[in-house]
Design an enzyme around this catalytic site. Sequence first.
Site, mmCIF file in Angstrom:
data_model
loop_
_atom_site.group_PDB
_atom_site.id
_atom_site.type_symbol
_atom_site.label_atom_id
_atom_site.label_comp_id
_atom_site.label_asym_id
_atom_site.label_seq_id
_atom_site.Cartn_x
_atom_site.Cartn_y
_atom_site.Cartn_z
ATOM 1 N N LYS A 53 79.879 98.203 65.783
ATOM 2 C CA LYS A 53 79.926 96.857 66.352
ATOM 3 C C LYS A 53 78.560 96.440 66.856
ATOM 4 C CE LYS A 53 84.784 97.015 67.818
ATOM 5 N NZ LYS A 53 85.717 97.252 68.940
ATOM 6 N N GLN A 97 87.018 98.818 74.573
ATOM 7 C CA GLN A 97 87.510 99.617 73.449
ATOM 8 C C GLN A 97 88.747 100.422 73.854
ATOM 9 O OE1 GLN A 97 86.245 99.589 70.263
ATOM 10 N NE2 GLN A 97 88.011 100.838 69.748
ATOM 11 N N ASP A 120 88.820 89.836 71.696
ATOM 12 C CA ASP A 120 89.883 90.591 71.026
ATOM 13 C C ASP A 120 91.183 89.791 70.965
ATOM 14 O OD1 ASP A 120 89.313 93.013 69.833
ATOM 15 O OD2 ASP A 120 89.438 94.170 71.678
#
Length: 296
Positions: A53, A97, A120
């Site tokens: 990422k 995460q 997200d």
Amino acid sequence: MAASLIDGKSFALGLRGRVADAVSGLAARGIVPGLAVVLVGEDPASAVYVRNKGVQTREAGMASWEHRLPAETAQADLLALIETLNHDPAVHGILVQLPLPGHMDAEAVINAIDPAKDVDGFTIGNVGLLGTGQRAMVPCTPLGCIMLLKDRLGDLSGLNAVVVGRSNIVGKPMAQLLLAENCTVTIAHSRTRDLAAVCRGADILVAAVGRPRMIRGDWVKPGATVIDVGINRIEEDGRTRLVGDVDFENAARVAGAITPVPGGVGPMTIACLLANTLTACCRANGLAEPDLTGAA
């Protein structure tokens, strides 16, 4: 093989290029989108994903911050970091995460993120907005799936779509996106009666169950478009292989189009994360959101 391959790797490359072009335009105005990623603990797969990422974020011309915390970090300290990032004007996207260490309440942590920076799309605020058809930050994997479907099929109106899997991360938001495209949507799962028959009725079949090759070839309607979200590691013929939730070899003989594993949905997830970060930046600055679909 009768089916044509849906090349997610190629589409993701193009999407990242369009994001980079838009970021370059913002930079000319003194605006740089920024993404902060938080990793708690040393999970190897998560560490690789976070590193990728960061690389792709910087390649797109965005600012990137990685906050790596020990596994024993107290939840209060993680929440304090999120609060700091919420108030940092240089940070437009925040991603924590998953999975988190067992002593942490993942739901409380995720919902501490400012919904405007929730790239997200997991906070209750964004889930509610998506479910009611309002402007939301959309979870990256379903967003990538809908982009691939629209690129392949164009107008999805009136098509029968079956989503196998009801997770909050993929299955449920995927169904909402398909409803927004005027599909007739069925959510199927492990307790669905005669799952094979339900799948055979699908013009669009999305598999997101986390079971290797669960969707058999004879479950696929001839000519259907199959989106395989699954990424499963199996031992076969003495080596480790990545396979999807669909029996690719047999399904590809029947389907009209299908995503491979790897190289299908997977590459779209980080590309859509970058797209969401760009979207969040534009919204924060009161700017029009660029069209990233790649449509002519």
